[in-house]
Design a protein around this motif. Structure first.
Motif, mmCIF file in Angstrom:
data_model
loop_
_atom_site.group_PDB
_atom_site.id
_atom_site.type_symbol
_atom_site.label_atom_id
_atom_site.label_comp_id
_atom_site.label_asym_id
_atom_site.label_seq_id
_atom_site.Cartn_x
_atom_site.Cartn_y
_atom_site.Cartn_z
ATOM 1 N N TYR A 40 35.085 -66.874 44.880
ATOM 2 C CA TYR A 40 35.545 -65.581 44.382
ATOM 3 C C TYR A 40 35.936 -65.693 42.918
ATOM 4 O O TYR A 40 36.581 -66.657 42.515
ATOM 5 N N ILE A 41 35.540 -64.678 42.143
ATOM 6 C CA ILE A 41 35.873 -64.626 40.727
ATOM 7 C C ILE A 41 36.505 -63.267 40.456
ATOM 8 O O ILE A 41 35.955 -62.231 40.829
ATOM 9 N N ALA A 51 45.060 -56.044 32.162
ATOM 10 C CA ALA A 51 43.692 -55.788 32.630
ATOM 11 C C ALA A 51 43.641 -55.679 34.151
ATOM 12 O O ALA A 51 44.347 -56.398 34.861
ATOM 13 N N SER A 52 42.809 -54.759 34.621
ATOM 14 C CA SER A 52 42.511 -54.686 36.050
ATOM 15 C C SER A 52 41.362 -55.648 36.324
ATOM 16 O O SER A 52 40.585 -55.969 35.422
ATOM 17 N N HIS A 53 41.256 -56.091 37.567
ATOM 18 C CA HIS A 53 40.211 -57.055 37.900
ATOM 19 C C HIS A 53 39.364 -56.574 39.071
ATOM 20 O O HIS A 53 39.892 -55.998 40.026
ATOM 21 N N ASP A 59 27.837 -66.224 46.819
ATOM 22 C CA ASP A 59 27.418 -66.979 47.988
ATOM 23 C C ASP A 59 25.921 -67.213 47.851
ATOM 24 O O ASP A 59 25.123 -66.321 48.091
ATOM 25 N N GLY A 60 25.534 -68.366 47.376
ATOM 26 C CA GLY A 60 24.123 -68.649 47.170
ATOM 27 C C GLY A 60 23.941 -69.667 46.072
ATOM 28 O O GLY A 60 24.826 -70.464 45.782
ATOM 29 N N THR A 61 22.788 -69.612 45.411
ATOM 30 C CA THR A 61 22.444 -70.591 44.390
ATOM 31 C C THR A 61 22.157 -69.905 43.065
ATOM 32 O O THR A 61 21.441 -68.918 43.022
ATOM 33 N N LEU A 62 22.723 -70.438 41.997
ATOM 34 C CA LEU A 62 22.426 -70.009 40.641
ATOM 35 C C LEU A 62 21.657 -71.149 39.999
ATOM 36 O O LEU A 62 22.131 -72.280 39.954
ATOM 37 N N THR A 63 20.449 -70.867 39.512
ATOM 38 C CA THR A 63 19.626 -71.897 38.898
ATOM 39 C C THR A 63 19.477 -71.600 37.419
ATOM 40 O O THR A 63 19.164 -70.478 37.039
#
Length: 71
Positions: A40-41, A51-53, A59-63
């Motif tokens: 989670y970010i 600031a609101s967030h 959930d997965g892969t970042l290439t």
């Protein structure tokens, strides 16, 4: 490459680490893959303490692939 090795050893933040890896691997046909499981970010809508967030779930892969431009 001694200076690059020294820079990697002095890395203090995640962005510095990413930049160091990219610089070291660019032009070598390298690929970096990050796998996330329920990460989670909290992404701010502006700079500052008030600031609101928005919460993003990864959930997965970042290439990330590197290549050189022939310019």
């Amino acid at each position: 490459m001694a200076s690059t090795d020294a820079q990697i050893e002095e890395t203090q933040t995640w962005p510095e680490l990413a930049i160091g890896l990219y610089e070291r691997l660019t032009g070598r046909g390298a690929e970096i893959a990050y796998e996330f499981e329920e990460m989670y970010i909290d992404v701010p809508d502006k700079v500052g303490e008030d600031a609101s967030h928005a919460r993003w779930r990864l959930d997965g892969t970042l290439t990330i692939r590197t290549s050189e431009n022939d310019e």
